[in-house]
Design a protein around this motif. Structure first.
Motif, mmCIF file in Angstrom:
data_model
loop_
_atom_site.group_PDB
_atom_site.id
_atom_site.type_symbol
_atom_site.label_atom_id
_atom_site.label_comp_id
_atom_site.label_asym_id
_atom_site.label_seq_id
_atom_site.Cartn_x
_atom_site.Cartn_y
_atom_site.Cartn_z
ATOM 1 N N TYR A 1 0.845 -1.190 0.000
ATOM 2 C CA TYR A 1 0.000 0.000 0.000
ATOM 3 C C TYR A 1 0.884 1.244 0.000
ATOM 4 N N ILE A 2 0.656 2.142 -0.949
ATOM 5 C CA ILE A 2 1.399 3.399 -1.038
ATOM 6 C C ILE A 2 0.433 4.520 -0.669
ATOM 7 N N GLN A 3 0.760 5.269 0.372
ATOM 8 C CA GLN A 3 -0.125 6.349 0.810
ATOM 9 C C GLN A 3 0.048 7.563 -0.100
ATOM 10 N N PRO A 4 -1.044 8.024 -0.709
ATOM 11 C CA PRO A 4 -0.972 9.199 -1.578
ATOM 12 C C PRO A 4 -0.805 10.486 -0.756
ATOM 13 N N ASN A 5 -0.558 11.574 -1.432
ATOM 14 C CA ASN A 5 -0.432 12.877 -0.791
ATOM 15 C C ASN A 5 -1.836 13.374 -0.442
ATOM 16 N N LEU A 6 -2.231 13.219 0.817
ATOM 17 C CA LEU A 6 -3.592 13.535 1.252
ATOM 18 C C LEU A 6 -3.935 15.005 1.032
ATOM 19 N N GLU A 7 -3.061 15.897 1.426
ATOM 20 C CA GLU A 7 -3.350 17.325 1.313
ATOM 21 C C GLU A 7 -3.600 17.719 -0.144
ATOM 22 N N LYS A 8 -2.783 17.201 -1.042
ATOM 23 C CA LYS A 8 -2.939 17.503 -2.467
ATOM 24 C C LYS A 8 -4.266 16.967 -2.998
ATOM 25 N N ARG A 9 -4.637 15.748 -2.600
ATOM 26 C CA ARG A 9 -5.888 15.138 -3.065
ATOM 27 C C ARG A 9 -7.100 15.905 -2.529
ATOM 28 N N VAL A 10 -7.069 16.286 -1.246
ATOM 29 C CA VAL A 10 -8.192 17.016 -0.652
ATOM 30 C C VAL A 10 -8.354 18.366 -1.337
ATOM 31 N N GLU A 11 -7.261 19.070 -1.557
ATOM 32 C CA GLU A 11 -7.314 20.367 -2.234
ATOM 33 C C GLU A 11 -7.926 20.221 -3.625
ATOM 34 N N TYR A 12 -7.495 19.200 -4.366
ATOM 35 C CA TYR A 12 -8.045 18.941 -5.699
ATOM 36 C C TYR A 12 -9.551 18.683 -5.611
ATOM 37 N N PHE A 13 -9.961 17.829 -4.674
ATOM 38 C CA PHE A 13 -11.374 17.485 -4.514
ATOM 39 C C PHE A 13 -12.214 18.725 -4.201
ATOM 40 N N LEU A 14 -11.765 19.546 -3.275
ATOM 41 C CA LEU A 14 -12.519 20.727 -2.875
ATOM 42 C C LEU A 14 -12.607 21.772 -3.983
#
Length: 142
Positions: free
Chosen positions: A2-15
């Motif tokens: 399991y490779i953890q993605p960049n959460l902050e980047k993904r959340v910013e993109y989603f929002l």
């Protein structure tokens, strides 16, 4: 592995996504984003009740699948993929009257490369269990 993605980047993109979605129609408001837990609230109002003034089971399922899908997507380490529901079940334990709010909390059961499984519990604001759901999602190309 399991490779953890960049959460902050993904959340910013989603929002920043410009298009509206079903969650917007039901006024689902995300309150917390973590790799292993997603939270949101949803009002019990004219958009989410059945004809007798109680939270519609279908609205609970929409909240559960929305949380599971976003949670799964946050756990994908590939910008060209997303997660889509392929099966969901829900057990409804408590009625909630109009003019209240519910909170959903989704947590992963399994995070694989091709499928993920998420469990969502929906509570009253007094932390009484309203619904529990399990959603299986496929990881697909966008």
């Amino acid at each position: 592995m399991y490779i953890q993605p960049n959460l902050e980047k993904r959340v910013e993109y989603f929002l920043d996504l410009p298009q509206l979605h079903m969650g917007d129609s039901l006024n689902i408001a995300f309150t917390s984003f973590k790799i292993d837990e997603i939270k949101a609230t949803m009002p019990v109002d004219k958009n989410t009740v059945q004809p007798f003034g109680f939270l519609h089971g279908g609205a609970s399922v929409v909240l559960a699948e929305t949380l599971a899908s976003v949670g799964a997507w946050l756990n994908i380490d590939d910008e060209d993929k997303t997660a889509v529901g392929i099966e969901i079940n829900a057990n409804h334990m408590r009625a909630v009257k109009k003019d209240n709010t519910v909170q959903g909390i989704a947590r992963p059961v399994h995070r694989g490369r091709q499928t993920q499984v998420w469990k969502t519990n929906i509570y009253t604001m007094n932390e009484k269990l309203v619904c529990t759901s399990r959603c299986t999602l496929a990881v697909v190309e966008m």
